[in-house]
Design a protein around this motif. Structure first.
Motif, PDB file in Angstrom:
ATOM      1  N   ARG A 185       0.836  -1.210   0.000  1.00  0.00           N
ATOM      2  CA  ARG A 185       0.000   0.000   0.000  1.00  0.00           C
ATOM      3  C   ARG A 185       0.868   1.258   0.000  1.00  0.00           C
ATOM      4  O   ARG A 185       0.484   2.290  -0.581  1.00  0.00           O
ATOM      5  CB  ARG A 185      -0.922  -0.020   1.208  1.00  0.00           C
ATOM      6  CG  ARG A 185      -2.168   0.849   1.062  1.00  0.00           C
ATOM      7  CD  ARG A 185      -3.149   0.596   2.204  1.00  0.00           C
ATOM      8  NE  ARG A 185      -3.636  -0.776   2.178  1.00  0.00           N
ATOM      9  CZ  ARG A 185      -3.462  -1.661   3.156  1.00  0.00           C
ATOM     10  NH1 ARG A 185      -2.784  -1.319   4.254  1.00  0.00           N
ATOM     11  NH2 ARG A 185      -3.955  -2.875   3.073  1.00  0.00           N
ATOM     12  N   GLU A 188       1.628   1.704  -3.584  1.00  0.00           N
ATOM     13  CA  GLU A 188       0.398   2.106  -4.292  1.00  0.00           C
ATOM     14  C   GLU A 188       0.101   3.588  -4.099  1.00  0.00           C
ATOM     15  O   GLU A 188      -0.339   4.271  -5.035  1.00  0.00           O
ATOM     16  CB  GLU A 188      -0.794   1.305  -3.757  1.00  0.00           C
ATOM     17  CG  GLU A 188      -1.000  -0.041  -4.384  1.00  0.00           C
ATOM     18  CD  GLU A 188      -2.309  -0.661  -3.915  1.00  0.00           C
ATOM     19  OE1 GLU A 188      -3.083  -1.104  -4.784  1.00  0.00           O
ATOM     20  OE2 GLU A 188      -2.558  -0.705  -2.689  1.00  0.00           O
ATOM     21  N   THR A 205       1.051 -10.424  -5.356  1.00  0.00           N
ATOM     22  CA  THR A 205       0.511  -9.145  -4.897  1.00  0.00           C
ATOM     23  C   THR A 205       0.134  -8.263  -6.076  1.00  0.00           C
ATOM     24  O   THR A 205      -0.947  -7.658  -6.102  1.00  0.00           O
ATOM     25  CB  THR A 205       1.541  -8.430  -4.008  1.00  0.00           C
ATOM     26  OG1 THR A 205       1.798  -9.228  -2.851  1.00  0.00           O
ATOM     27  CG2 THR A 205       1.040  -7.070  -3.571  1.00  0.00           C
ATOM     28  N   SER A 209      -3.640  -6.741  -7.471  1.00  0.00           N
ATOM     29  CA  SER A 209      -3.803  -5.294  -7.276  1.00  0.00           C
ATOM     30  C   SER A 209      -4.833  -4.720  -8.251  1.00  0.00           C
ATOM     31  O   SER A 209      -5.257  -5.375  -9.197  1.00  0.00           O
ATOM     32  CB  SER A 209      -2.453  -4.586  -7.467  1.00  0.00           C
ATOM     33  OG  SER A 209      -2.040  -4.661  -8.821  1.00  0.00           O
ATOM     34  N   ARG A 210      -5.219  -3.476  -7.994  1.00  0.00           N
ATOM     35  CA  ARG A 210      -6.234  -2.835  -8.841  1.00  0.00           C
ATOM     36  C   ARG A 210      -5.729  -2.583 -10.253  1.00  0.00           C
ATOM     37  O   ARG A 210      -6.484  -2.669 -11.218  1.00  0.00           O
ATOM     38  CB  ARG A 210      -6.681  -1.517  -8.200  1.00  0.00           C
ATOM     39  CG  ARG A 210      -7.543  -1.710  -6.956  1.00  0.00           C
ATOM     40  CD  ARG A 210      -8.131  -0.384  -6.497  1.00  0.00           C
ATOM     41  NE  ARG A 210      -7.089   0.477  -5.949  1.00  0.00           N
ATOM     42  CZ  ARG A 210      -6.744   0.495  -4.659  1.00  0.00           C
ATOM     43  NH1 ARG A 210      -7.349  -0.316  -3.805  1.00  0.00           N
ATOM     44  NH2 ARG A 210      -5.804   1.313  -4.221  1.00  0.00           N
TER      45      ARG A 210
END
Length: 299
Positions: A185, A188, A205, A209-210
């Protein structure tokens, strides 16, 4: 009355009891009727929770083979499994103090940890790398200079970052994150330029993720990371049983089915496929099992 079958059963039971008495862990399991298994909540695809909040993954499946071996050894077909969630910071102490019998996660076997715990033969070989955004890429280790980088408390990746800072003069700001999701995060949200962790975990991961296309994993590696199942340092008999179960998995060829299931196929809960073929280092481990903590063994 034919006493031979009864005698054979008595001998098997007596052998199981004798071996349990030789092993503190097996004795505890036999007396309680329970084996305690540590798992990770988000270490895809090794050890994590599925949609039903059940621990699943590659490491969990290997531990299932060890549990089967314990059941057979102790003649306890109804042996209960008790699951305990652990983090990078709590996993070693909980094995060392006997709270859990098997730690089925993503733990690197190294000399430092072997002072407190033991490891089975190696079950996976990873490399520690960095993930970053493509807009500000970290491809080589030198690219970290002057940047903020992160890793998770209690991991070898965090230690490697600290060693690079000290030994190679790579001036950077190192943030210690509470867990793996927190570390990612930070990248990100642009609070860190890079996140150091084992490459297979970074691949998982990013895939979840988005915006997976926004990230890349470094070419340079910080280290080689041989994973094993953690267990008590004071119980060689239990380690031998666990090692034998894993070596049997290797020799039967079932390890390849298991590997394809978790690294080359869609996995729960979202059906992502890591598409990671077995590495040459891991193929060598399957052919010649080892519990060596020395990274050079796997190169």
């Amino acid at each position: 009355m034919n006493v031979k079958p009864l005698l054979a059963l008595w001998c098997v039971a007596a052998l199981g009891l004798a071996q349990a008495q030789q092993s503190p862990t097996l004795r505890k399991i036999r007396e309680a009727g329970v084996i305690t298994i540590a798992y990770r909540e988000s270490s895809v695809p090794f050890s994590y929770l599925d949609d039903a909040q059940r621990p699943v993954g590659y490491s969990m499946a290997i531990c299932d083979r060890i549990v089967d071996a314990v059941k057979a050894r102790l003649q306890l077909p109804d042996l209960e499994r008790r699951y305990v969630a652990v983090t990078s910071a709590t996993r070693v102490p909980l094995v060392a103090n006997g709270t859990v019998d098997l730690e089925c996660g993503v733990t690197t076997n190294n000399v430092e940890r072997q002072r407190q715990v033991a490891f089975t033969v190696t079950t996976y070989v990873a490399a520690s790398r960095l993930v970053s955004k493509k807009t500000a890429p970290i491809v080589r280790l030198e690219d970290m200079r002057g940047k903020v980088v992160t890793s998770t408390v209690g991991t070898t990746s965090l230690r490697h970052l600290q060693e690079l800072y000290a030994s190679r003069g790579l001036t950077m700001t190192i943030l210690a994150a509470r867990d793996d999701p927190d570390a990612f995060r930070l990248v990100e949200t642009d609070r860190a330029a890079g996140y150091a962790m084992d490459d297979v975990l970074l691949a998982a991961t990013v895939a979840r993720s988005r915006q997976p296309g926004d990230y890349l994993i470094s070419e340079d590696a910080l280290s080689v990371e041989p994973y094993g199942i953690m267990l008590s340092k004071e119980d060689r008999a239990f380690k031998r049983l666990a090692d034998d179960a894993i070596v049997a998995l290797f020799k039967s060829g079932d390890i390849h089915k298991l590997y394809r299931r978790w690294f080359e196929s869609p996995i729960p809960p979202n059906g992502i496929n890591l598409s990671l073929p077995m590495s040459a280092a891991m193929r060598r481990v399957v052919e010649h099992p080892t519990d060596s903590p020395d990274p050079a063994t796997y190169r």
